[in-house]
Design a protein around this motif. Structure first.
Motif, PDB file in Angstrom:
ATOM      1  N   ALA A   1       6.760  -0.766 -16.129  1.00 44.15           N
ATOM      2  CA  ALA A   1       8.065  -0.671 -16.779  1.00 44.15           C
ATOM      3  C   ALA A   1       8.205   0.653 -17.506  1.00 44.15           C
ATOM      4  CB  ALA A   1       8.239  -1.840 -17.736  1.00 44.15           C
ATOM      5  N   VAL A   2       7.183   1.028 -18.235  1.00 45.86           N
ATOM      6  CA  VAL A   2       7.275   2.261 -19.024  1.00 45.86           C
ATOM      7  C   VAL A   2       7.331   3.482 -18.104  1.00 45.86           C
ATOM      8  CG1 VAL A   2       6.060   3.707 -20.703  1.00 45.86           C
ATOM      9  CG2 VAL A   2       6.174   1.242 -21.044  1.00 45.86           C
ATOM     10  N   GLU A   3       6.555   3.447 -17.083  1.00 44.77           N
ATOM     11  CA  GLU A   3       6.540   4.601 -16.173  1.00 44.77           C
ATOM     12  C   GLU A   3       7.892   4.790 -15.500  1.00 44.77           C
ATOM     13  OE1 GLU A   3       1.847   4.559 -14.993  1.00 44.77           O
ATOM     14  OE2 GLU A   3       3.302   4.546 -13.378  1.00 44.77           O
ATOM     15  N   VAL A   4       8.429   3.701 -15.006  1.00 48.12           N
ATOM     16  CA  VAL A   4       9.727   3.809 -14.338  1.00 48.12           C
ATOM     17  C   VAL A   4      10.807   4.217 -15.339  1.00 48.12           C
ATOM     18  CG1 VAL A   4      11.481   2.569 -13.046  1.00 48.12           C
ATOM     19  CG2 VAL A   4       9.057   2.164 -12.581  1.00 48.12           C
TER      20      VAL A   4
ATOM     21  N   VAL B   1      -0.770  -4.556  -8.242  1.00 46.95           N
ATOM     22  CA  VAL B   1       0.660  -4.616  -7.966  1.00 46.95           C
ATOM     23  C   VAL B   1       1.144  -3.326  -7.310  1.00 46.95           C
ATOM     24  CG1 VAL B   1       2.937  -4.762  -9.012  1.00 46.95           C
ATOM     25  CG2 VAL B   1       1.097  -6.252  -9.803  1.00 46.95           C
ATOM     26  N   GLN B   2       1.745  -3.451  -6.168  1.00 44.89           N
ATOM     27  CA  GLN B   2       2.243  -2.281  -5.446  1.00 44.89           C
ATOM     28  C   GLN B   2       3.763  -2.263  -5.390  1.00 44.89           C
ATOM     29  OE1 GLN B   2       0.475   0.228  -4.146  1.00 44.89           O
ATOM     30  NE2 GLN B   2      -1.490  -0.632  -4.805  1.00 44.89           N
TER      31      GLN B   2
ATOM     32  N   LEU C   1      14.101  -1.776  -6.301  1.00 48.87           N
ATOM     33  CA  LEU C   1      12.754  -1.895  -5.763  1.00 48.87           C
ATOM     34  C   LEU C   1      11.881  -0.841  -6.430  1.00 48.87           C
ATOM     35  CD1 LEU C   1      11.151  -3.458  -3.579  1.00 48.87           C
ATOM     36  CD2 LEU C   1      11.527  -1.475  -2.092  1.00 48.87           C
ATOM     37  N   ILE C   2      10.750  -1.276  -6.923  1.00 51.48           N
ATOM     38  CA  ILE C   2       9.820  -0.341  -7.547  1.00 51.48           C
ATOM     39  C   ILE C   2       8.540  -0.358  -6.723  1.00 51.48           C
ATOM     40  CG2 ILE C   2       8.415   0.078  -9.597  1.00 51.48           C
ATOM     41  CD1 ILE C   2      10.746  -1.320 -11.142  1.00 51.48           C
ATOM     42  N   GLN C   3       8.072   0.840  -6.386  1.00 46.52           N
ATOM     43  CA  GLN C   3       6.851   0.908  -5.593  1.00 46.52           C
ATOM     44  C   GLN C   3       5.881   1.864  -6.232  1.00 46.52           C
ATOM     45  OE1 GLN C   3       9.272   1.708  -2.032  1.00 46.52           O
ATOM     46  NE2 GLN C   3       7.825   0.360  -0.954  1.00 46.52           N
ATOM     47  N   LYS C   4       4.609   1.580  -5.976  1.00 43.52           N
ATOM     48  CA  LYS C   4       3.586   2.471  -6.519  1.00 43.52           C
ATOM     49  C   LYS C   4       3.386   3.594  -5.532  1.00 43.52           C
ATOM     50  CE  LYS C   4      -0.734   2.021  -9.042  1.00 43.52           C
ATOM     51  NZ  LYS C   4      -1.789   1.056  -9.387  1.00 43.52           N
ATOM     52  N   LEU C   5       3.755   4.806  -5.904  1.00 46.22           N
ATOM     53  CA  LEU C   5       3.614   5.957  -5.036  1.00 46.22           C
ATOM     54  C   LEU C   5       2.650   6.922  -5.704  1.00 46.22           C
ATOM     55  CD1 LEU C   5       7.376   6.552  -4.210  1.00 46.22           C
ATOM     56  CD2 LEU C   5       5.703   5.357  -2.788  1.00 46.22           C
ATOM     57  N   GLU C   6       1.616   7.286  -5.019  1.00 44.93           N
ATOM     58  CA  GLU C   6       0.606   8.218  -5.527  1.00 44.93           C
ATOM     59  C   GLU C   6       0.129   7.801  -6.903  1.00 44.93           C
ATOM     60  OE1 GLU C   6       2.912  11.687  -5.301  1.00 44.93           O
ATOM     61  OE2 GLU C   6       3.054  11.578  -3.121  1.00 44.93           O
ATOM     62  N   GLY C   7      -0.069   6.509  -7.033  1.00 54.79           N
ATOM     63  CA  GLY C   7      -0.630   6.001  -8.293  1.00 54.79           C
ATOM     64  C   GLY C   7       0.373   5.845  -9.405  1.00 54.79           C
TER      65      GLY C   7
END
Lengths: 484, 234, 607, 292
Positions: free
Chosen positions: C476-479, C9-10, C26-32
């Motif tokens: 979810a937790v990271e964001v 998921v990116q 919008l949630i994006q995967k940036l640098e992992g």
């Protein structure tokens, strides 16, 4: 000065004096050979009923002997015995006489200390002892004689008065009998004057109020205390009627009543209410009934079944009335079922056995134990705990409180139990009575404080006997007069 | 009306008893009141018996769960009643030998005595003895050193438990009787705890109870608390 | 819905359809690492004239599209899934509180027991509870029937009795509902969903009571035993019913449901969900609050138990009058450190009520609004404490230690001393001109004890994350950590009361930027600078009457976290008592306002 | 082990209790007794009396508490018989007279056959009314007791000639298991009439409630089996027959209290062990909870 009470030391001295008098015969001269005459008797002996007593006292006054104080060491006070008392006195004397003769006869046979050697005696010797004793007894029986009209038999020694004193209060008389009195003067050489006797018999009269405030045993002070306490309660009740609401400390056990009833409702199980094992004359049972009325009202509102087994039939009848009225108040008179309030047995352990069985079978969801409980408390509470009921107990039996505390969810301890009705009803008048009760508590604490202070001061000032004794006397007055 | 009359009776009864205590002349009134109660309570025995019969007969006829117990109860009740009231197997009193019923109902060897001696007595003793078991299980469950008060109670419990038996004597036997520390001997310490701490605590509870009793009585007498008559507080 | 491989998921797109606005993020995967990158907003389009919720959704997503430069919507007005290169997203999820959210009526036998459990289940599932019917709610049956008729809930939850317990009254309640024939809010032609979660023995009887006009579903008992609450099955069933009935009947939702990768959740349920996740993940106790115009939601997770309450009449616009009435003007004014004209205030309150979007224009107005907020939050928290309790009707196992303190059942499980994180969201908190104000609002209203971290939800992202947690917990937790929460700082407060100006506690701070020690006297509050991402170790020694978490007078040592506000040392005592005397109160508040720097002079105000 | 103990079925506790009581009984374990002050006080009050003094023995208990109070009843009756006191038995409990009969059967009838009914002892029997009975008989005994238990007129009993009221007794001995009992005797007899000397024996649970009355209203008190055992020891020391080695040589019935102290000792030790075990479990549990 009235001297119905004498200090212990003086009493001891007087007792010694009296006993030595008793051994001396009337009118004889003292052993030391000093020739002196007995003092002249006191005169004008008057007996008057003691005012404000409960009909047991008579006040005696006399004019001092003319030899007082030179040749008077004490006065002896007597009262007449009733016929029955004379009979008893003679019977006692006879018994003493016979016993003495019997003992003397045995001693003659076996010497002193024969009792210790009883075990060594052969059967034959024992029979002999018995014979000797019964013969001695027979002999004594025939020789004993006593004149029922002799002064010794008619008059009973009551006490003494010091020289210069001309008053004596006679206590513990029978209000139905008539008495005469006698006073004698005793000289310094212990010789006695003739007795002066009241001419007419007097019966102590029972007054309408026992108002002796300065002697122990009276109810004067108690009545004052009760008046103050009741007054405080009534005052606060009246005040609460108009005044602003009174706040009471939260009592978890009573807060939990709804919870317990709710539990029973949800679980579809009955509520068990045990109003103790005492009859309606016990105030705890009455308190239990007041609590029952609140609980059954809640039960009616929740549509829960409340079961009240009783150990007394009067309690059953009262409980029925109470619960029925509660259902009526809750607006559900049809839901009331009088068969759920029933009599089991007066027998304590029969009652417990029934309850334990019933609890194990029906598994009530809530158990209330309110009232007077004895040894059954733990059996009930443990069984209830085992079947998983919410249990609320309330009792004024201090001995059973630990058991309830250990096994029940909530326990109303002592006064909380009595406060429960007020708490549950929330009516200002009832809450007011709690406030009045606090006044009582303050009085108790105050009196305790005074008492402790007085006795502590007495101990601290022991270097100064005068001061110390003042404190001690005040303390004693508080302890022995006011608080008895 | 239904409530007024009992209230008046309560009030009068209470007032009479109080007056009787303070006014010597009326002392007999109090005793009379007590006798009235006894008479009522005695009549209530009949009421209780009747209710008992009715209740259990109903259970038997409805065949509710455990109706067998009701049968036993009824049989026991009726047998005891008959044997006791009828003084069956009782010899007449020697002084009134002409009156068949003049004997004592529980005369040794009579059926009632037999019921008492071999039925009632062991049964009640058993119920009482169950206490020992319950005390043990309650102690096991409830005596937890959860807070300071609990630790205090626990310590006291141990001292008393030991001090009330020979174990206490043995455990502190090394303290000489006449030394200054003899008060620490468990058996003496137990008595000390009972007489001082326990008495002090009990007195406090008793004072509270006494005041509660007095104020409740007063409330009942004055009709402030009528809930026992079923007013439900409203 | 597609199968999702979490590692692949990116891009994640999430929307929340509120009653007025639809928000997309919008949630994006940036640098992992997953980061929230862009957001967009558009008016909600549930009601006429549009009557299609997806229009609003697309509008908001389009805004995100514009901001991010990433194409998310295709020509046919559909969200592009899955992502490929610069287009589309891997996961699309949504929550909804449009049209007033999920409105329920619940019933149980005893108000404090099964009915309370039912209420807890409904609230936990994100519903608004319109009324609670119970056997002991003191209403006559006809009154209850009337009430049921008046209400138009989306669904009904009936509980009552433990398993094997009460049946008669459970059936009685059903028999009240059946003849009342309650009508659903949306779509008159649809049947009313009713969930039965009571005594299983009564279920067959319940089935007999209702006819076809009710869509009855039976789930395991909420209270199988008095000692146990089993809300899960009922909550799940509420969600299912929410989708099946309520959502299906709301305009456009059938379409929206087809797009999402996870079931649409009621917004509050999603918020609850994310808070529970966080609490579980970090083993902390959390309280979250969302103060709105009409209602205030309080969420709490204490010892793994989640609770939510909705204080329906406590809000900052529609309900502001009610706040004033309930707490009393004098209670609001005690938070104001200068004299205000009460008459004018009343006008201000009324104004706010009829013009809910008004924003305070002057410092006085702001101070007043925040005073009202304090009271609203305080009252909401009190209501929450009363509701978030242990179960009632449970047998207590006593020991001798309880002789002198027999606590009743149903005690609140909210314990401010155990609270670790306090999260604020909602207009008055999120949009306060200075974060200091938000922080002190929280401290004053919630009175946290011991060491508590304060945070606010930056752009009210918690609902999105709550649903996301269902499908992609890690993201979810990271964001949540990085972007959702803005840490305001930490509050260290002593519990207990003392004499003014007597020592409350001493503290020593060791950190990279902050090394300080000092004494706090009772009545003081102090702000120490500790920036975001910074931490320090605080050692506090309270004096005898005060407790910082280790017990009265016991020393604590703990790590504290900085934030936009910093470290607040609070020695004002707990419970927080303001002087009764008006001038003294004003003086105290002024002192505190000054200490925190709450309302600085204009030139420095616009930080 | 921990799991087993944590959820210990209470029946295991019951079993242990049964064993701890049964084993000492079966082994006939007997431990020495050391009389404490209160038992001595009771003993001395009786010792002070002279031969022929009238003593009222009020037996207010029932078979349920016989286990606790029976031994002291035996010891009291024996002591009075040895001292040749005149014994008057009465009861406020319906089954009290049976308890009196039991005591008489144990002591007077087999060991003091010389004592005659009506001359050396009399059974006044049961009167209903609880404390009301005490209130009346402290001033007028014959108002309530018009006959003895067997229906004989009170005036025909020689022993009753000298007795008008409770105040005429040299001593009142009360054995009680609850209401009406010692507390009522204290409240309605020895408090208002300080001339009435009252000593008592009571059950273990009641004893703490009676301590406040010591020593003024209640000079001596025997609490439960322990009190009975101490008192038995005193009576046996003074009156017990001895064999050639100087050891007490008495039938077991006079050792009943001392004998019952055996099970009590073991049961008390068991209770202590149970409490300790319970606490160990409690602390393990708390630690586990704390760490989780």
């Amino acid at each position: 000065m009235k001297h119905s009470r004498v200090s212990p030391l003086r009493l001891l001295f007087l007792l010694a004096l009296v006993s030595s008098l008793a051994s001396a015969t009337h009118g004889q001269e003292a052993d030391d050979g000093v020739v002196s005459s007995p003092p002249r008797p006191p005169s004008n002996l008057r007996a008057v009923d003691y005012p404000m007593d409960k009909g047991e006292k008579i006040d005696l006054t006399w004019d001092l002997s003319l030899d007082d104080p030179e040749n008077v060491s004490t006065y002896l006070v007597y009262r007449s015995r009733t016929d029955k008392e004379i009979e008893k006195k003679i019977a006692d004397d006879r018994k003493k006489f016979i016993d003495a003769v019997k003992t003397a006869a045995t001693e003659g046979l076996f010497g002193e200390g024969w009792k210790d050697r009883m075990a060594d005696l052969t059967q034959e010797q024992l029979t002999h002892v018995r014979e000797v004793r019964s013969r001695a007894a027979e002999r004594a029986e025939t020789t004993f004689s006593s004149d029922p009209t002799s002064e010794d038999n008619v008059y009973k020694f009551l006490g003494t008065a010091m020289p210069g004193e001309n008053e004596f209060v006679i206590d513990k008389l029978d209000g139905k009998k008539s008495y005469t009195f006698m006073v004698k003067a005793v000289g310094t050489d212990l010789s006695q004057s003739a007795g002066v006797v009241t001419e007419v018999g007097l019966t102590p009269v029972l007054q309408w109020f026992d108002g002796e405030w300065n002697t122990s045993g009276g109810r004067f002070w108690l009545s004052i205390i009760i008046l103050v306490f009741c007054g405080a309660v009534v005052f606060w009740i009246l005040r609460a009627r108009s005044g602003k609401p009174i706040r009471v400390r939260k009592i978890a056990g009573l807060e939990a009543v709804d919870e317990a009833v709710g539990r029973a409702t949800e679980m579809g199980r009955p509520i068990l209410f045990v109003p103790g094992i005492q009859d309606m004359n016990d105030i705890q049972t009455i308190a239990a009934m007041t609590i029952l009325s609140h609980i059954s009202k809640t039960a009616a509102e929740y549509d829960a079944k409340i079961e009240v087994p009783t150990a007394r039939s009067l309690v059953m009848t009262t409980a029925r009335e109470t619960v029925q009225a509660s259902y009526l108040t809750a607006g559900k008179p049809d839901a009331y079922n009088q068969d759920l309030i029933y009599y089991v047995t007066d027998e304590q352990f029969g009652f417990v056995a029934y309850l334990s069985g019933m609890m194990v079978r029906e598994k009530p969801a809530a158990c209330f134990y309110m009232g007077a409980f004895y040894a059954e408390s733990l059996i009930l509470a443990e069984t209830g705990n085992h079947v998983g009921a919410i249990q609320i107990a309330g009792t004024a039996m201090p001995a059973q409180l630990p058991f309830f505390v250990a096994a029940c969810d909530y326990t109303l301890i002592g006064e909380e139990f009595f406060a429960a009705s007020a708490y549950l009803s929330g009516s200002p008048e009832e809450l007011g009575s709690l406030k009045g009760q606090d006044v009582g508590k303050i009085i108790v604490v105050f009196l305790m404080f005074i008492g402790i202070t007085l006795f502590t001061l007495a101990a601290l000032t022991s270097a100064n006997p005068g001061l110390s004794s003042i404190f001690r006397n005040m303390g004693d007055f508080l302890k022995n007069v006011i608080l008895t | 009306m239904k409530r007024t009359v009992p209230l008046i009776i309560t009030f009068l009864g209470g007032v009479v008893l109080i007056i009787a205590y303070f006014i010597p002349y009326t002392q007999a009134w109090g005793e009379k009141a007590a006798v009235f109660f006894d008479v009522l309570a005695a009549i209530a025995f009949v009421l209780g018996g009747g209710n008992l019969l009715k209740n259990h007969l109903k259970k038997v006829s409805d065949r509710v769960a455990g109706w067998g117990y009701s049968v036993i109860c009824l049989v026991a009740f009726l047998v005891t009643l008959t044997v006791g009231l009828g003084k069956i197997g009782v010899n007449p009193n020697t002084q009134f030998s002409n009156y068949a019923w003049s004997g004592v109902y529980d005369q040794v060897g009579s059926p009632f005595w037999w019921l008492y001696e071999y039925g009632f007595k062991p049964l009640t003793a058993t119920m009482f003895a169950i206490l020992a078991f319950y005390v043990a299980s309650a102690a096991f469950r409830a005596f937890r050193a959860k807070n300071f008060e609990a630790i205090l109670l626990l310590g006291t419990a141990f001292i008393i438990l030991l001090g009330r038996t020979y174990a206490g004597v043995v455990l502190t036997g090394f303290i000489p009787d006449d030394s200054a520390f003899s008060g620490l001997k468990l058996e003496n310490f137990t008595v000390y705890i009972m007489q001082v701490f326990n008495t002090a605590g009990n007195r406090a509870i008793m004072i509270g109870i006494a005041l509660g009793v007095a104020s409740t009585s007063l409330k009942v007498l004055l009709g402030v608390d009528r809930s026992y008559l079923g007013s439900g507080g409203d | 819905m597609n199968q999702i491989d979490p590692d692949q998921v990116q891009v994640i797109l999430a929307t929340d359809c509120g009653s007025t606005t639809t928000k997309a993020i919008l949630i994006q995967k940036l640098e992992g690492v997953y980061r929230q990158t862009h957001r967009g907003e558009a008016p909600t389009t549930v009601e006429e004239p549009f009557a299609d919720v997806t229009m609003g959704v697309i509008n908001s997503v389009t805004e995100v599209e514009e901001l991010s430069g990433r194409k998310l919507v295709d020509e046919s007005g559909r969200i592009i899934q899955p992502a490929s290169g610069d287009e589309g997203c891997d996961i699309y999820i949504s929550t909804s509180s449009a049209g007033g959210g999920l409105q329920m009526m619940v019933a149980g036998v005893v108000a404090e027991m099964t009915a309370a459990s039912a209420k807890r289940a409904a609230l936990g599932a994100g519903a608004i509870v319109m009324d609670v019917i119970s056997a002991n709610d003191k209403r006559k049956p006809h009154e209850q029937i009337n009430r049921i008729r008046e209400l138009r809930p989306d669904m009904i939850l009936v509980s009552g009795g433990t398993d094997g317990g009460n049946t008669t009254q459970v059936v009685q309640i059903a028999e009240l509902i059946a003849p009342a024939k309650p009508q659903p809010r949306f779509g008159k032609e649809f049947t009313m969903p009713l969930i039965y979660a009571g005594n299983k023995d009564a279920a067959p009887l319940i089935e007999k009571v209702f006819d076809e006009s009710i869509d009855l579903s039976i789930v395991p008992n909420l209270r199988p035993k008095m000692e146990m609450e089993n809300l899960g099955p009922a909550r799940d069933m509420i969600h299912d019913m929410f989708l099946e009935h309520v959502m299906a009947h709301a305009p456009g939702y059938d379409k929206l449901m087809g797009w999402t990768d996870a079931p649409i959740m009621p917004t509050p349920a999603a918020v609850g969900n994310i808070l529970q996740r966080i609490a579980k993940d970090k083993k902390i106790n959390v309280v979250g609050v969302d103060i709105g115009g009409a209602t205030t939601d309080v969420f709490s997770v204490f010892d793994k138990t989640f609770n939510r309450t909705v204080s329906a009449n406590l809000g900052m616009s529609y309900s502001i009058s009610n706040v004033c009435a309930e707490s009393g003007m004098e209670n609001i004014l005690r938070w104001v450190h200068f004299d205000m004209d009460e008459r004018e205030l009343r006008n201000r309150v009324k104004n706010k009520m009829i013009r809910p979007t008004t924003i305070p224009q002057s410092k006085e107005a702001l101070i007043f609004e925040q005073a009202v907020a304090r009271e609203a939050l305080r009252l909401a928290y009190i209501q929450h404490k009363e509701f978030a309790t242990t179960l009632k009707g449970v047998q207590q196992q006593r020991t001798v230690g309880d002789t002198f303190s027999q606590e009743a059942g149903g005690q609140t499980i909210v314990d401010n001393m155990k609270l670790n994180l306090l999260v604020a969201s909602g207009g008055v908190l999120s949009h306060a001109p200075r974060m200091h104000q938000t922080a002190l609002l929280l401290v004053d209203a919630f009175e946290p004890e011991g060491v508590t971290h304060l945070a606010k939800d930056s752009i009210f992202m918690m609902p999105h994350l709550g649903v996301l947690a269902e499908v992609h917990t890690k993201a979810a937790v990271e964001v949540f950590e990085k972007d959702c929460l803005i840490y305001l700082g930490t509050c260290v407060a002593a519990k207990g009361l003392g004499k003014p100006d007597k020592l409350c506690f001493t503290f020593t701070l060791r950190g990279d930027t902050l090394n300080e020690s000092g004494e706090m006297n009772f009545g003081d509050i102090r702000l120490l600078p500790l920036g975001p991402e910074e931490t320090a170790t605080i050692t506090c020694e309270p004096s005898r009457n005060f407790d910082l978490g280790a017990g009265p007078g016991k020393k604590i040592e703990q790590e504290v976290r900085g934030g936009t506000v910093g470290l607040i040392l609070d020695a004002r005592g707990r419970p927080l008592r303001l002087p009764v005397d008006r001038p003294a109160c004003q003086k105290a508040i002024a002192k505190w306002v000054d200490a925190i720097g709450l309302y600085p002079e204009p030139e420095e105000a616009l930080v | 082990m921990y799991e087993f103990l944590k959820n210990l079925d209470r029946r295991w506790v019951f079993l242990l209790m049964l064993l701890s009581v049964a084993v000492p009984i079966l082994l006939n374990a007997r431990f020495p007794e050391k009389p404490t002050g209160l038992a001595r006080a009771v003993f001395n009050e009786i010792e002070k009396l002279n031969e022929g003094d009238p003593v009222l023995l009020a037996f207010d208990f029932d078979p349920a508490s016989e286990g606790e109070l029976g031994p002291m009843a035996t010891a009291f009756v024996r002591h009075c018989a040895e001292k040749k006191l005149k014994m008057y038995f009465m009861s406020l409990w319906p089954v009290g007279p049976r308890m009196v009969e039991d005591a008489l059967d144990r002591v007077v009838r087999p060991d003091f056959p010389d004592l005659k009914y009506g001359e050396d002892w009399v059974q006044l029997g049961y009167k209903s009314g609880y404390e009301a009975v005490i209130k009346v008989i402290v001033t007028d005994l014959k108002q309530l007791y018009t006959t003895d238990r067997f229906g004989a007129s009170i005036d025909s009993i020689p022993l009753m000639a000298d007795i008008q009221s409770v105040q005429d007794f040299s001593l009142v001995i009360n054995i009680s298991a609850g209401y009406a009992g010692t507390k009522e005797w204290v409240q309605y007899a020895s408090t208002p009439y300080p001339d009435i000397i009252l000593v008592a024996g009571c059950t273990g649970v009641q004893a703490p409630l009676l301590y406040p009355y010591i020593p003024e209203q209640l000079p001596g008190l025997l609490g439960a089996i322990k009190g009975a055992a101490e008192y038995e020891m005193l009576v046996l020391d003074k009156y017990g027959a001895r064999d050639e080695n100087g050891e007490l040589d008495e039938p077991g019935k006079y050792f009943e209290g001392i004998r019952r102290m055996g099970p009590q000792l073991i049961a008390h030790v068991l209770m202590i062990l149970l409490i300790i075990t319970g606490n160990i479990i409690f602390f393990i549990e708390r630690n586990r909870e704390g760490s989780s």
